[in-house]
Write a protein that holds these residues in place. Sequence first.
Motif, PDB file in Angstrom:
ATOM      1  N   ALA A  36       0.967  -1.377  -0.133  1.00 55.87           N
ATOM      2  CA  ALA A  36       0.026  -0.010  -0.036  1.00 55.87           C
ATOM      3  C   ALA A  36       0.825   1.243  -0.070  1.00 55.87           C
ATOM      4  CB  ALA A  36      -0.966   0.039   1.105  1.00 55.87           C
ATOM      5  N   GLU A  88       1.081   4.026  -2.919  1.00 51.49           N
ATOM      6  CA  GLU A  88       0.713   5.355  -2.734  1.00 51.49           C
ATOM      7  C   GLU A  88       1.783   6.527  -3.559  1.00 51.49           C
ATOM      8  OE1 GLU A  88      -1.780   8.079  -2.270  1.00 51.49           O
ATOM      9  OE2 GLU A  88      -2.211   6.489  -0.730  1.00 51.49           O
ATOM     10  N   GLY A 119      -9.760   1.277  -2.297  1.00 48.84           N
ATOM     11  CA  GLY A 119      -9.828   0.686  -0.905  1.00 48.84           C
ATOM     12  C   GLY A 119     -11.339   0.490  -0.717  1.00 48.84           C
TER      13      GLY A 119
END
Length: 492
Positions: free
Chosen positions: A98, A102, A146
């Motif tokens: 994750a 990003e 998400g």
Amino acid sequence: MSRRLRLLLSALAVAALLWLLFGAAERALALAQRFLALPTWLQWTLGAVLVCFALLGAGVLWWLLRPPRKRRPVAAPDRASLEQRIVTLDERGADTGALRAELGELDRRRASGRVYVALFGEISTGKSSLLRALAPHADATSDVRGGTTRQVQHVDGTLSDGRALVLADVPGSREAGGEAHEALARAEALRAHAVIYLCAGDLTRSQAEEVRWLAHFGKPLVLALNKADQWPADDLQQLLARLRRTADGAAAAVVAISAGGRERFVRTLADGGSEQVERARAPAIAPLLDALARLTAPGAEALEGDRANAVLAELHQRTGTLEASTRAEAAERIVKRYARRAVVGAMAAVAPGSDLLIQGALATAMTRELAQLYEVRVSEVQIDDFVRQARLTVRTGSSIVLAIAGNALKAFPGLGTLGGGVLHAFAYALIFDAMGRALAGSLAERHALDQHDAGERLKSMLADASSSRLQRMATLTLEAWRERDRDRDTVD
């Protein structure tokens, strides 16, 4: 009240004001005469005192009336150091997918050169209606950031000056059971160049906290009051003034809009009956478009620095959380390993003794390994001092540890069938578990080998007789003891 009476009262008020001014002037002249009659040295002394009081009063007045300082956004680490921390987490086996995603999204948006604006706010404030008003002809496309049932929706919109922008509609905050959705919304708000925070009345405490949170990350913000057509003009101006005070400089602009949507009303028919009618309300969002155009006038490239700072600052926090959890898991494994070694070492020491912490080499090695895990530089002298202090603490609390171990023998029948030395072996497991957890907790919080803090934690941990802890140490002792018996049977 009649007109004559109003005129009379006005005249009396003017006369009273003139009388007060005359009295004040007369009093000032009298003081001036008395001041001039004083000796020169006293005139200078009183003059200096009066000047000091005047300067002090001016300073207090400036402090009260000065414009609010511009908030400084939270500091972000440089990207190179952040990437190095992610590499270290990879080496420790942490899931950094994750975090890397990003960083990839940060680069992708920078390369696109487009201005991203996020619609943020609580549920039922009209975000979907505002999205349709800002992009009435857009073919909504979405991409998942998400969550399972909600998505971030990106659509193309146009500003009042004709410039294009990308609008991000995020899940509403304060949604029942929507913690994941709220995290999704906040992450998308940080990725945007600017944020529209939508409300439908006075800001609640939670809404004010969200506005302050966005300002904490330095997000350019427009606070938009939706459904403005439902308020009388005077009430609307008062509400906007309250919103500006509550925002306390966090918003670059506070505007009133109507996002449109649909409304229902009851229409009376010619025959005296009635029917419910639903119709579309025309949006009125010109003030928002103008404010947004001013806010994004520098362009994507000029706004990119603040946007990257917000994303990297949030990544810094997420990386720190992952580092803490990864280290905690590693510390758990280290403590368990040394507690097992302590049990194995205690199998030969079946005779009772006053000092249960006789395995100084194990205690020293565990201290050194935990300090290395938490990147705390310690000297051999510090380690020896800590182990010596821990030995004294354990000696003082040995009766408590033995009592806990004795009760555990009754609670876990499997331990009682292993032999007489199991009591001390189990006590060793409890001691090393307490020592390791106390030291790991102190290192994580203090970032140093604080002997006093670790010692206090150790005292508390030695008296911990929770069933979950006893179950873990009992299982560990049983496994080590049975493994020894298997090894003996193999040798025989």
